[in-house]
Write a protein that holds these residues in place. Structure first.
Motif, mmCIF file in Angstrom:
data_model
loop_
_atom_site.group_PDB
_atom_site.id
_atom_site.type_symbol
_atom_site.label_atom_id
_atom_site.label_comp_id
_atom_site.label_asym_id
_atom_site.label_seq_id
_atom_site.Cartn_x
_atom_site.Cartn_y
_atom_site.Cartn_z
ATOM 1 N N HIS A 1 0.873 -1.206 0.162
ATOM 2 C CA HIS A 1 0.048 -0.155 -0.069
ATOM 3 C C HIS A 1 0.687 1.243 0.142
ATOM 4 C CE1 HIS A 1 -3.392 2.665 0.942
ATOM 5 N NE2 HIS A 1 -2.555 3.220 1.851
ATOM 6 N N THR B 1 0.850 4.225 -2.936
ATOM 7 C CA THR B 1 0.482 5.525 -2.989
ATOM 8 C C THR B 1 1.673 6.339 -2.512
ATOM 9 O OG1 THR B 1 0.449 5.011 -0.306
ATOM 10 C CG2 THR B 1 -1.580 4.656 -1.745
ATOM 11 N N LYS C 1 -9.655 5.568 -4.645
ATOM 12 C CA LYS C 1 -9.692 6.179 -3.257
ATOM 13 C C LYS C 1 -8.745 7.219 -3.183
ATOM 14 C CE LYS C 1 -12.331 2.389 -1.036
ATOM 15 N NZ LYS C 1 -12.217 1.266 0.078
ATOM 16 N N TYR D 1 -6.456 8.064 -1.030
ATOM 17 C CA TYR D 1 -5.683 7.654 0.178
ATOM 18 C C TYR D 1 -4.901 8.737 0.857
ATOM 19 C CZ TYR D 1 -6.998 2.802 -1.551
ATOM 20 O OH TYR D 1 -7.728 1.886 -2.044
#
Length: 482
Positions: free
Chosen positions: A125, A129, A283, A285
């Motif tokens: 993740h 990101t 989304k 993030y």
């Protein structure tokens, strides 16, 4: 025919005709806009625009190969640069959906040889990101000079940055990192048992019949491939060679505007991913400047007159000789794709103009680039002549002054050893964009290169004051203030 049915049929045909006329009018406006950018030497590439999911415009401008005078077309293949990241992110989410990996566990789970001091803190993740803290390899000093022409295996290249100190605690903030996406490609290979290229082909390109998209290899004969060029003032030169093993999962794909439309349309379906997994790509993030970042996409909002703001999902790309953007507005199924093969240019401005046409909003007309004029004069005739040209042309309404273009001119002069000229160019940016921390940072760098430590300190200080996030500026300031 029943009278009411006949009326409905007439209304339906009239509505279709109205839509067609409006779409034709918008297509004409888009063509006029891009033709003007092409005339001013600011767009040389291919464009596609769709509205409500239907293509209303596609066309090539300028040359795919200038030496043979071969024109750009909608089926011309361009290197995508960082648009590649959205494909990489998609593949990771697909592996997670298939239960092959988890996005929230340390990367050492899948890369046991990665140094644990850093690897145990970083998750997939974080890589997706740009919040891992791993230094961006393309920002390393002399990367393009010393490494960019040499082939590396993924395993070999990961070792060039895996032991570097992290720039911040993983998850703490956004800092764009090609290194993170390079690592994601390596993880895909370890988990899938296939090369990144093979897994991309099997998972996305073959199912969607994206036959004009793939991993670019310089040595392969590729039909309709555009050559990459760079602008040096008004002069255009062949772009520097880049071994395509280096951009890898962060930027080594090629495609056409037509194939990227196929990709865009697929993202509205559950053909390749479940709805939940698809939603995870988009989304917000982490905050990323004035926008947010999802998985391989920037998420932004743009004004739309007195109506609610438009929610935009987009990403740009830049790689030797190429500059690209794909911009989607899912609520209306609108898409803009611009692929350019003369290096960095103002695609964001063109994208905004096309978006304004789609939503019947006013927009600024293209202007000639003052920066292009200045580079030639400063390079050939020196600082005084360059500044005289600037004073004359800034009064001419057909010319526009853009911060990033002036900055680019300053750095080209600096790289060519013309320090005094570079200082004068960066001063122009300070004059025109006094609230930008970046312009003072650049001027500080030029003064430092020229040996004027006091003025360097003054400008770096102003830069950090205007932009407290300028960590690189703070670092230089700390070193030269000792």
């Amino acid at each position: 025919m029943n009278k009411s049915i006949k009326l409905i049929a007439v209304y339906f045909i009239a509505t279709l005709s109205t839509f067609s006329v409006v779409a034709q009018d918008k297509a004409k406006q888009i063509d006029q806009l891009l033709s003007k950018y092409n005339e001013y030497g600011q767009f040389n590439g291919s464009a596609l625009v769709s509205e409500n999911g239907k293509v209303i415009f596609k066309k090539g401008y300028g040359s795919a190969n200038m030496e043979w005078n071969i024109p750009n077309q909608p089926d011309t293949k361009f290197r995508l640069g960082s648009i590649s990241k959205q494909f990489t992110a998609f593949l990771l989410v697909k592996l997670a959906e298939d239960g092959k990996l988890k996005l929230d566990v340390p990367i050492t789970t899948y890369l046991p040889d990665y140094p644990k001091a850093n690897g145990d803190k970083i998750t997939i993740h974080h890589l997706l990101t740009h919040t891992s803290g791993i230094p961006n390899y393309t920002s390393a000093p002399n990367f393009f000079k010393e490494k960019s022409r040499n082939p590396y295996s993924p395993e070999e290249f990961v070792k060039t940055f895996s032991s570097l100190p992290l720039e911040f605690t993983p998850g703490e903030k956004f800092n764009y990192s090609n290194s993170g996406y390079f690592l994601l490609g390596y993880i895909i290979e370890k988990v899938s048992g296939k090369t990144y290229e093979q897994y991309l082909q099997k998972t996305i390109l073959t199912p969607l019949k994206m036959v004009n998209t793939g991993y670019d290899h310089s040595e392969i004969i590729l039909k309709n491939r555009a050559a990459g060029y760079e602008k040096q003032g008004k002069k255009i030169v062949n772009s520097a060679y880049l071994d395509m093993s280096l951009p890898y999962a962060a930027g080594s794909l090629y495609s056409t505007v037509e194939d990227l439309y196929i990709w865009d349309q697929a993202l509205y379906t559950t053909k390749l991913l479940s709805e939940k997994s698809m939603e995870s790509l988009f989304k917000p993030y982490i905050k990323a400047g004035g926008s947010s970042y999802g998985y391989g996409w920037f998420l932004e909002e743009a004004p739309n007159g007195d109506k609610p703001k438009l929610k935009i999902i987009e990403h740009g790309g830049g790689i030797n000789g190429f500059n690209t953007v794909i911009s989607r507005i899912p609520a209306d199924k609108n898409l803009v794709v611009l692929l350019n093969n003369t290096g960095g240019t103002i695609l964001d401005e063109m994208n905004a103009g096309i978006r304004a046409i789609l939503y019947n909003q006013p927009f600024d007309q293209p202007k000639k680039s003052l920066a292009l004029e200045l580079l030639d004069t400063y390079s050939e005739k020196g600082a005084a002549a360059g500044t005289d040209t600037y004073k004359k042309l800034k009064k001419d309404p057909t010319f526009g002054i853009k911060e990033n273009e002036i900055n680019s001119v300053g750095y080209q002069l600096l790289q060519n050893g013309k320090k005094k000229e570079a200082i004068e160019v960066f001063k122009i940016n300070v004059e025109n964009f006094p609230k930008s921390g970046n312009v003072y940072d650049s001027l500080g760098e030029a003064y430092l290169a020229d040996g004027d430590k006091n003025l360097a300190i003054a400008n770096y200080t102003k830069s950090v004051e205007l932009d407290p996030q300028n960590e690189a500026g703070k670092k230089v300031l700390a070193e030269i203030s000792k």
